[in-house]
Design an enzyme around this catalytic site. Structure first.
Site, short mmCIF file in Angstrom:
data_model
loop_
_atom_site.label_atom_id
_atom_site.label_comp_id
_atom_site.label_asym_id
_atom_site.label_seq_id
_atom_site.Cartn_x
_atom_site.Cartn_y
_atom_site.Cartn_z
N GLN A 202 0.88 -1.17 0.00
CA GLN A 202 0.00 0.00 0.00
C GLN A 202 0.91 1.22 0.00
O GLN A 202 1.25 1.75 1.05
CB GLN A 202 -0.91 -0.04 1.23
CG GLN A 202 -1.73 -1.33 1.34
CD GLN A 202 -2.85 -1.42 0.30
OE1 GLN A 202 -3.51 -0.42 0.00
NE2 GLN A 202 -3.04 -2.60 -0.27
N ALA A 243 -11.70 3.19 3.93
CA ALA A 243 -10.73 2.24 3.37
C ALA A 243 -9.92 2.86 2.24
O ALA A 243 -10.17 3.99 1.82
CB ALA A 243 -11.46 1.00 2.89
N HIS A 244 -8.97 2.10 1.72
CA HIS A 244 -8.05 2.64 0.73
C HIS A 244 -8.74 3.04 -0.57
O HIS A 244 -9.71 2.44 -0.97
CB HIS A 244 -6.88 1.69 0.46
CG HIS A 244 -7.25 0.34 -0.05
ND1 HIS A 244 -6.31 -0.58 -0.41
CD2 HIS A 244 -8.45 -0.27 -0.22
CE1 HIS A 244 -6.91 -1.68 -0.80
NE2 HIS A 244 -8.18 -1.52 -0.70
N ASN A 245 -8.22 4.08 -1.17
CA ASN A 245 -8.64 4.56 -2.49
C ASN A 245 -10.01 5.25 -2.49
O ASN A 245 -10.52 5.56 -3.56
CB ASN A 245 -8.67 3.43 -3.53
CG ASN A 245 -7.38 2.64 -3.55
OD1 ASN A 245 -6.31 3.19 -3.35
ND2 ASN A 245 -7.48 1.35 -3.78
#
Lengths: 352, 352, 352
Positions: A202, A243-245
């Site tokens: 990540q 969460a990511h993105n």
């Protein structure tokens, strides 16, 4: 606590004073608990009846309120009770609790970090290599800023906040205690032989716009290779999981314990109720609203209100719920007619 | 950022290069946002059409992808796009942000604690009496390890992590910022006279296997008298709550904000979606999956997929939902026929 | 670990010893895992059959248990197995992990703060101006107490806890790691021109009664102008969110990940299951209970049990669920009769 006269308060909020202008007001309190030296507020006619029973010295009321303050009391008529209340609360706000200007001797600031003018870096803070802290920033105790993170001018980071490497905060961002910005996204793939989970690195970051506020304990994961973004003026409550993105628009409101899975996109002005969950890659259009505790499994068009689990457009969800409720009631009524001796005490075990 | 040629990347992932092998790639980005010096990835035919419009210099594609890179561009065909992407992200990953080797002068390590070779103990860390930190461990700033806790070799504990007394972490465990390992279980009994809650002492601990990863803000309670256990290779996302006496198998996946009540048992390879809740003493068999936001009130056999609140086996839950949806639609349709003038605007109040 | 004889344990819990009184017991364990030097417990007849297969040396059993210990073993009959177990766990509890008495040299205590007798202020703690720490308090490492906060006698604050300015904790309050007391309430109003959210100042505080316990990572917001209050003896689990102006009664139980929106009022003795959400301004009467994962949208009368989303009185919710289940089953049965060749494998796609 400072003291203001009712006239001074009326002047400050630009309201129209009715009744006594010389009452000394020392704070704000609720309609039922306020005493004679306190200001309260009444938002609508429903609560106006309580005014005569209240002990409060004065009240902010809406512009068309037509009742009288009564002897020795005051009303202040204003356009927007809530915004005026915000102004009055600011008048009575104690000075903020802040570490002293400068860098506390117990803080650890890497020599390659840069600090803007007039920063306050509290006890035990850590600022890593090549990190940048803008001018007028306040870092309360034990804040941790990893390498190369950037904190814009005028930010306030409360105790225990962690900002991971390379994350970027805009100006005037407030982050509440123990929130985490830039933790690793949760990305794994099964190994070819299925024996374990392989971590997807990540290597992205988090980019937060100006005037954002982030609640206590909230966690915002860094992007997989690009940025997780939070738009200008967005407000996120406590214990939310981003969460990511994810790409969150401007001026959104996320209530407590909301969870966004990976790559969710929110347009500007989206409002999510408490404990809402949104599945990965969902898009929610600008101005849409989602009711508390809903589970969003489908894209939501701009401007719509959705609710339920799975979430549906509000009028559909309400209609379905009402239809179902009547259907179940009619089944129950018919069953009772067919079995005249059926005791309601058995209803739980014998519902039909 | 380092630079690699498309040929170098193809070699590293063991893929088949189609097109230019000498393109300089400086990072990874999405299909829509990547420029000529960026690598992107295309997982399936659905997204292949976007390749011609993309500005990316190169892409990882699946093995049987039959489209051409086009002039001056490159494709790299691989067996598993996601695993290859993980390899490439690793190539471009900046060096990790880590405290310097050794013990930071502001850290407080009890003289009876033992530290393995090559540890990095960051600013403000606390390591209590008789605690053991394995070799190659990294403790970022403000990590707190209580008395007699054991951290295995190669662990990374991010800023603000708390590991309570006597807890045991295996090797290569990663714990993200502000997570708490070993907080007291939540156990009370009414006093005989009902006047208060009596706390049941929580004298157990937490035992975490090798290669586990634990998300930011997640809390794992210690056992009442034995261990709460997390099996090898299990991955837990942010803000999860694992209550006392839980026994989590190996290679499980718990998405964000999952909550397990006391004494829940998960077999190996169980996957729980975001915001799932599991009632106390429930057993979920190996390889079972539970959909996001479900509430698990019954044991789940190995290998099954469950969903809903209360959770049911997936095909049952889907069938019931579909039956209900059709039933409600048919009621609505019939109601409309019976009342030809009924306006849809009244539907919400007059659903039958 | 200390060692006690079965007779000593029987004496301590005031139970009746059956069988050997001289067995050496070195700890507590489960019925299936306990060895001959361990005490276990059996709460009811259902588990009594397992006693003969257990390796445990002794067991706490209920008062009327009529089975025999068997050769060389012991049973201890007690009125309340759980309360007696609490007593025994206390006997075997290792000494608590605590920082040394006094103020750790790395802690930063403002000269205007006051510290009671016999406090333990751990490494890296921060105690702000005019804060008061009562006698016998234990602050583990990195605890942060902002200006003018008051911590009553005998409190224990675990590592990373943050108590914001002017908050008040009663006596013997336990706060687990990384919890946050007194973060800003989440209050905004749209600016008149709709261009942004105006923050409503949150100038109140949090007031926590005696003997309260607060879980790891839990966040309790300060009131807007008055106090968010937690009544005496209430126990709150991990990762709960308590919004501004909530008034929680005495002896309540809030399980993990509960979320209360603003101005919720809970009477004494209310019990909320895990992941429950309660909408703003809701009132829940004394002694009411709410099932796990419920969403409370309506006031709940005292003493009732509610469940579901939206939550309803328990017998209503159960009856509706049962009626609906039977209705869907009967539709399915009739559909099968009408289409005798319908394969159950198609059920998912062809539910009617």
């Amino acid at each position: 606590m400072p003291t203001y006269t009712t006239q001074q308060i009326a002047d400050r909020v630009g309201g129209r004073l009715i009744g006594r202008g010389d009452l000394a007001i020392r704070g704000v309190d609720g309609l039922e608990t306020a005493g004679p030296d306190r200001l309260t507020f009444i938002r609508d006619a429903k609560h106006a009846a309580s005014w005569s029973r209240s002990q409060a010295g004065a009240a902010l009321v809406w512009e068309e309120a037509d009742f009288e303050p009564g002897a020795g009391r005051a009303l202040i008529r204003v356009k927007d009770t809530d915004l005026s209340l915000a102004v009055v609360l600011e008048m009575f706000a104690p000075p903020p609790a802040r570490p002293a200007p400068g860098v506390h001797p117990s803080a650890c600031v890497d020599p390659t970090a840069s600090l803007g003018q007039n920063v306050s870096i509290g006890p035990g803070c850590y600022v890593g290599p090549r990190a940048r802290i803008g001018r007028d920033c306040v870092l309360h105790s034990h804040v941790c800023v990893y390498d190369e993170a950037t904190i814009g001018d005028g930010c306030e980071l409360h105790a225990g906040v962690v900002v991971r490497e390379r994350c970027e905060l805009g100006r005037n961002v407030v982050v509440h205690a123990n929130a985490v910005i830039g933790s690793d996204g949760f990305g794994y793939r099964p190994a070819p032989d299925g024996s374990r989970w392989v971590k997807i690195p990540q290597i992205g970051f988090v980019k937060i716009g100006d005037d954002v506020e982030i609640g206590a304990g909230t966690c915002i994961d860094r992007g997989k290779f690009a940025a997780t973004t939070i738009g200008e003026g967005t407000k996120i409550d406590n214990l939310c999981q981003i969460a990511h993105n994810c790409r969150i628009g401007r001026r959104c409101i996320l209530a407590g314990q909301v969870g966004l899975a990976g790559s969710v996109a929110l347009g500007d002005g989206v409002i999510l109720g408490g404990q809402v969950g949104v599945a990965d890659h969902i898009r929610i259009g600008a101005g849409a609203r989602v009711g508390a505790k809903s589970g969003v499994m489908h894209d939501i068009p701009a401007g719509e209100t959705w609710m339920g689990q799975p979430a549906q457009e509000r009028s559909v969800a309400l209609r379905q719920a009402a239809t179902l409720r009547r259907l179940l009631e009619s089944i129950r009524t018919q069953a009772s007619k067919l079995r005249p001796n059926a005791s309601s005490e058995h209803a739980e075990r014998e519902p039909l």
